[in-house]
Enzyme design. Structure first.
Site, short mmCIF file in Angstrom:
data_model
loop_
_atom_site.label_atom_id
_atom_site.label_comp_id
_atom_site.label_asym_id
_atom_site.label_seq_id
_atom_site.Cartn_x
_atom_site.Cartn_y
_atom_site.Cartn_z
N SER A 65 12.70 -38.17 -20.68
CA SER A 65 14.06 -38.75 -20.48
C SER A 65 14.04 -39.77 -19.63
O SER A 65 13.32 -40.21 -18.77
CB SER A 65 14.67 -37.38 -19.67
OG SER A 65 15.69 -37.73 -19.00
N TYR B 65 15.42 -31.92 -12.51
CA TYR B 65 15.15 -32.19 -14.07
C TYR B 65 14.16 -33.26 -14.39
O TYR B 65 13.23 -33.35 -15.01
CB TYR B 65 16.41 -32.35 -14.66
CG TYR B 65 16.48 -32.83 -16.10
CD1 TYR B 65 15.99 -32.06 -17.01
CD2 TYR B 65 16.62 -34.21 -16.62
CE1 TYR B 65 15.79 -32.45 -18.40
CE2 TYR B 65 16.58 -34.42 -17.83
CZ TYR B 65 16.10 -33.42 -18.92
OH TYR B 65 16.13 -34.15 -20.17
#
Length: 350
Positions: free
Chosen positions: A142, A167
């Site tokens: 990501s 995350y």
């Protein structure tokens, strides 16, 4: 070639599995269909792939009525035994790992979900790949890994050691875990740092999805940092095309890699990182304007301060992707948003 695609009830995995099945590959898709967001949308994706969701049982393959070479299994990759059995039975040639617990803000309130899926689950995938010596593992990372780094455009050759959410930290951990397996077991691994993916069949927890729903209903939308943010929005078709090209190009050791000046994106092991983004950041307020244009209705905006875990700007340097794969994402925001809104209105019958 037999390919495992994880997360095929999810946004990107749904499209990747379909594209690979259309190309004639033998596809096994898995997903635990958790309740992080509305399972009706996940079931809708599976139905669109020809999977009879009524007949789904844990660990029982269901064949697609549209693609005879595509089977779906409801399975949780965080379950070590189930994942071991999956790899032992099917002995995949290539693995495309897209399953994960997503969401920056959700990771602040539900951190243990990320340890279970993104760390333990990823370890189970790595162990499965090691056990059968797969030819290539491609996995989703990501753009959030860049964290406090403000040196844009973000390059995979820069450091990414200061994530601002759990995350993001879990995705950076995946990259490091993958490198250790590439080094120890000579498994080619390629990590793809996705930049703000949007489009039809997208995730309801994403801002653009919430904005569209609220604008259509005439409800206010929350815009953080008074709208002074920008994102490298990337249309899902561009992401999928990039994933498919990378799958066909296993990572190799970098012959010029220098341990005295280590490049974070390559290695003496068969390891690689790529950004996949549009490399054309769009101001958040301009993105909202694109939604207004597609919907034909003005947004009611509630301006708020910056939220914890957010970053001000993302901007992808995709020069490696262009050089190695001769590919550059190209869908402009208004085109992508028009397609998303058309799908949204049809799916939700509004």
């Amino acid at each position: 070639m037999k390919i495992l695609v994880t997360g095929t009830a999810g946004f990107i995995g749904f499209f990747v599995a379909q594209q690979l099945a259309q190309k004639g590959f033998d596809i096994v898709g898995v997903d635990n269909i958790n309740t992080y967001y509305d399972t009706a949308l996940k079931h809708g994706r599976l139905k669109a792939s020809g999977i009879d969701v009524v007949s789904l049982q844990d660990n029982v393959p269901v064949s697609s009525s549209l693609y005879p070479n595509y089977r779906f299994i409801k399975l949780d990759i965080a379950d070590r035994t189930q994942t071991e059995q999956l790899f032992a039975e099917y002995r995949f040639d290539v693995v495309c790992h897209l399953a994960a617990q997503a969401g920056v803000r959700y990771s602040i309130t539900n951190p243990h979900d990320y340890a279970l899926s993104n760390l333990s689950g990823f370890l189970n995938i790595l162990e499965g790949c090691r056990s059968i010596q797969v030819k290539h593992l491609v996995y989703a990372s990501s753009s959030s890994v860049y964290g406090l780094n403000s040196n844009t455009p973000f390059s995979v050759h820069q450091g990414a050691a200061h994530p601002v959410s759990l995350y993001a930290a879990s995705k950076k951990s995946n990259e490091m875990m993958a490198h250790s397996y590439s080094h120890l077991y000579n498994i080619p691994t390629t990590g793809l740092r996705f930049f703000t993916v949007y489009g039809p069949w997208g995730r309801p927890d994403m801002a653009y999805f919430k904005f569209a729903d609220a604008i259509i209903k005439g409800e206010p939308i929350d815009v953080y940092n008074n709208g002074e943010m920008q994102r490298d929005f990337t249309y899902v078709d561009d992401i999928v095309e990039g994933v498919l090209r990378v799958l066909d190009r296993p990572a190799k050791p970098d012959p010029d890699w220098d341990s005295q000046h280590p490049d974070p994106a390559t290695s003496s092991a068969p390891y690689r990182l790529y950004n996949i983004g549009n490399s054309s950041p769009v101001k958040l307020m301009n993105f909202i304007t694109a939604l207004e244009n597609a919907i034909g209705k003005k947004a009611v905006i509630n301006m708020l301060p910056m939220q914890a875990g957010d970053v001000l700007s993302t901007d992808a340097d995709v020069s490696d992707l262009e050089r190695d794969l001769n590919y550059h994402p190209s869908t402009d925001v208004q085109t992508g948003i028009d397609r998303f809104v058309a799908w949204f209105k049809e799916f939700y019958q509004v």
